[in-house]
Design a protein around this motif. Structure first.
Motif, PDB file in Angstrom:
ATOM      1  N   TRP A 171       0.818  -1.216   0.000  1.00  0.00           N
ATOM      2  CA  TRP A 171       0.000   0.000   0.000  1.00  0.00           C
ATOM      3  C   TRP A 171       0.849   1.262   0.000  1.00  0.00           C
ATOM      4  O   TRP A 171       0.343   2.346  -0.279  1.00  0.00           O
ATOM      5  CB  TRP A 171      -0.980  -0.004   1.165  1.00  0.00           C
ATOM      6  CG  TRP A 171      -0.360   0.149   2.531  1.00  0.00           C
ATOM      7  CD1 TRP A 171       0.093   1.292   3.107  1.00  0.00           C
ATOM      8  CD2 TRP A 171      -0.144  -0.882   3.489  1.00  0.00           C
ATOM      9  NE1 TRP A 171       0.577   1.043   4.363  1.00  0.00           N
ATOM     10  CE2 TRP A 171       0.436  -0.289   4.640  1.00  0.00           C
ATOM     11  CE3 TRP A 171      -0.395  -2.257   3.513  1.00  0.00           C
ATOM     12  CZ2 TRP A 171       0.784  -1.013   5.772  1.00  0.00           C
ATOM     13  CZ3 TRP A 171      -0.053  -2.975   4.650  1.00  0.00           C
ATOM     14  CH2 TRP A 171       0.535  -2.363   5.757  1.00  0.00           C
ATOM     15  N   VAL A 186      -6.619  -7.707  -4.889  1.00  0.00           N
ATOM     16  CA  VAL A 186      -6.242  -7.241  -3.556  1.00  0.00           C
ATOM     17  C   VAL A 186      -6.198  -8.450  -2.626  1.00  0.00           C
ATOM     18  O   VAL A 186      -7.200  -9.154  -2.469  1.00  0.00           O
ATOM     19  CB  VAL A 186      -7.231  -6.192  -3.028  1.00  0.00           C
ATOM     20  CG1 VAL A 186      -6.828  -5.741  -1.622  1.00  0.00           C
ATOM     21  CG2 VAL A 186      -7.311  -4.998  -3.972  1.00  0.00           C
ATOM     22  N   GLY A 193      -6.978  -3.441   3.106  1.00  0.00           N
ATOM     23  CA  GLY A 193      -7.405  -4.124   1.892  1.00  0.00           C
ATOM     24  C   GLY A 193      -8.785  -3.696   1.447  1.00  0.00           C
ATOM     25  O   GLY A 193      -9.018  -3.416   0.264  1.00  0.00           O
ATOM     26  N   ALA A 197      -9.408  -1.595  -1.930  1.00  0.00           N
ATOM     27  CA  ALA A 197     -10.170  -2.338  -2.937  1.00  0.00           C
ATOM     28  C   ALA A 197     -11.341  -1.497  -3.433  1.00  0.00           C
ATOM     29  O   ALA A 197     -11.579  -1.382  -4.642  1.00  0.00           O
ATOM     30  CB  ALA A 197     -10.667  -3.660  -2.353  1.00  0.00           C
TER      31      ALA A 197
END
Length: 467
Positions: A171, A186, A193, A197
């Motif tokens: 990230w 992802v 996440g 996403a």
């Protein structure tokens, strides 16, 4: 300890570090912050600020979808209807990084205003009273009466899924992308996440979310998590539950994510969101006797003390609660305690937290799990937002307000809000939890009509005890 003769050295310039520096400077200490990557740390430069900016951009694009439901249609100069908004990812990322850089500079300027010295480099402990900063020019030794460790955490990576910064990303690497991922896989359905996403889904990517658990956001309120998963699927995201990643590899034109059950998921890019690792190794902690937990985090008490006298720690390196607000509070508490100012121990029971999905999930106090597992005896009331008049006006169809009230006293001891800008709506619930207001006190407080906050008061009214 005489604050005005104290030397404070802080390792790390993130929220825990810079907030501690401001407190220490205010109390009159001589303060030095050692920071390698820039004031603000990962929270400002590569995590919270940029990710939430990216998410805000995606949220803005989603307003175009809602507009049609409200009777608003976009047309170009020729009168033709515009059907799609398009994200220019390089331009988006330039704005994201520019905003993060501006925030970092603003914090650095504030530190300079109050007399805090900043050393660009990596700090390590030589002893509890000596910090060595390694800079581009060499070493600088800094004497210290008080040391604060605020070194943060970094993305966790595994041998079978090594990020390359191009197709396989953590990230912290996504802001270098030069094009919007066509199909983003992802890996990990926790907070990071789930947030990213949905951000890329909103920006226009095809998204596959690989979750090793039964549902997304497994650590959150189950009703809230179900709303988010339903929204994900409704908007076109492919969610693979009970699907544990085995490996991620580059292909000729993308990536392939292999699952432990043998399935393969192809994509143009993969984003790894599988947790974080405390940055506590190689900086002299164990050598000077600072106790670490098995996870590698620094062990601290409720006033941020470590096992070594005069050495404190704050933020993600402690593993207490990975929130910028908690890091900042830990840092402030540490300096107040170390320098002899009035201080109250960290109270995690009143921490409000937010997940920046769309809708957002905001929480405070006790949880549904606490009630279900009978650790707390509480009445629970959930009120869907769909009946709220302001929600109708705004085209909001997903979300709810949930309040937890202590049986007998009616004290508000927790709450969940699932709504756009839930991060703002949770504040009145947090005030109620912090100050032990009961449901009748909340219910008898005026709210604007129409407003989303009206649902909080309505939920409190429905929790009024009649017997």
């Amino acid at each position: 300890m005489n604050a005005r003769s104290s030397r404070v050295v802080i390792l790390g310039g993130g929220p825990g570090g810079y907030e501690a520096a401001l407190v220490a400077a205010h109390l009159g200490a001589d303060v030095t912050v050692v920071e390698r990557d820039g004031i603000g740390g990962a929270a400002v430069l590569t995590d919270c600020v940029p990710s939430k900016t990216l998410i805000s951009t995606a949220d803005y694009m989603s307003e175009f979808e809602t507009a049609a439901d409200l009777g608003v249609h976009l047309e170009d100069v020729e009168g033709d209807e515009v059907t799609d908004a398009v994200a220019d990812l390089p331009e988006v990322n330039r704005r994201v990084l520019a905003l993060a850089g501006a925030q970092s500079r603003d914090i650095a300027a504030r530190l300079a205003e109050v007399g805090v010295r900043t050393v660009e480099g990596t700090g390590s402990l030589v002893s509890p009273t000596l910090v060595r900063a390694t800079t581009a020019e060499g070493h600088v030794d800094l004497g210290a009466d008080i040391v604060l460790l605020a070194t943060g955490a970094r993305p966790r990576v595994v041998d079978s899924a090594q990020p390359d910064g191009e197709r396989i990303l953590t990230w912290q690497q996504i802001y270098d992308l030069r094009e919007l991922p066509r199909r983003l896989v992802v890996v990990g359905s926790g907070v990071t996440g789930a947030e990213l996403a949905q951000a890329y889904l909103g920006l226009g990517s095809e998204v596959v979310l690989v979750s090793s658990r039964d549902r997304v956001l497994p650590g959150e309120d189950p009703d809230a998590a179900q709303v988010i998963e339903d929204v994900f699927r409704k908007r076109g995201m492919e969610v693979l539950g009970r699907s544990r990643m085995a490996s991620v590899e580059r292909t000729a034109d993308g990536v392939v994510v292999r699952l432990e059950d043998g399935r393969e998921v192809a994509g143009s890019h993969a984003l790894l969101a599988v947790g974080s690792v405390a940055q506590t190794q190689g900086i002299g902690l164990e050598e000077v006797g600072v106790d670490l937990l098995p996870s590698g985090h620094v062990a601290v008490d409720r006033v941020s003390r470590t096992s070594v006298r005069g050495v404190y720690a704050a933020g993600d390196c402690t593993g207490v609660l990975p929130l910028a607000s908690v890091a900042a509070m830990q840092g402030r508490i540490a300096m107040s305690h170390a320098l002899g100012d009035a201080v109250a121990p960290l109270a995690l029971g009143v921490v409000s937290a937010n997940i920046f999905t769309d809708p957002e999930i905001a929480t405070v106090g006790v949880s549904q799990k606490d009630v279900d597992e009978e650790r707390v005896d509480a009445d629970v009331l959930t009120l869907a937002l769909g009946r709220n008049p302001r929600a109708k006006m705004l085209g909001i169809t997903d979300g709810f307000v949930k309040l937890f009230a202590q049986k007998g006293s009616g004290a508000v001891i927790g709450g969940v809000v699932v709504a756009p800008r839930a991060s703002e709506l949770i504040f009145p619930v947090t005030l109620a939890v912090q100050h032990r207001l009961n449901v009748d006190q909340v219910a008898s407080t005026f709210t604007v009509y129409p407003s989303l906050s009206g649902s909080i008061a309505e939920a409190a009214r429905r929790l009024h005890a009649t017997g």
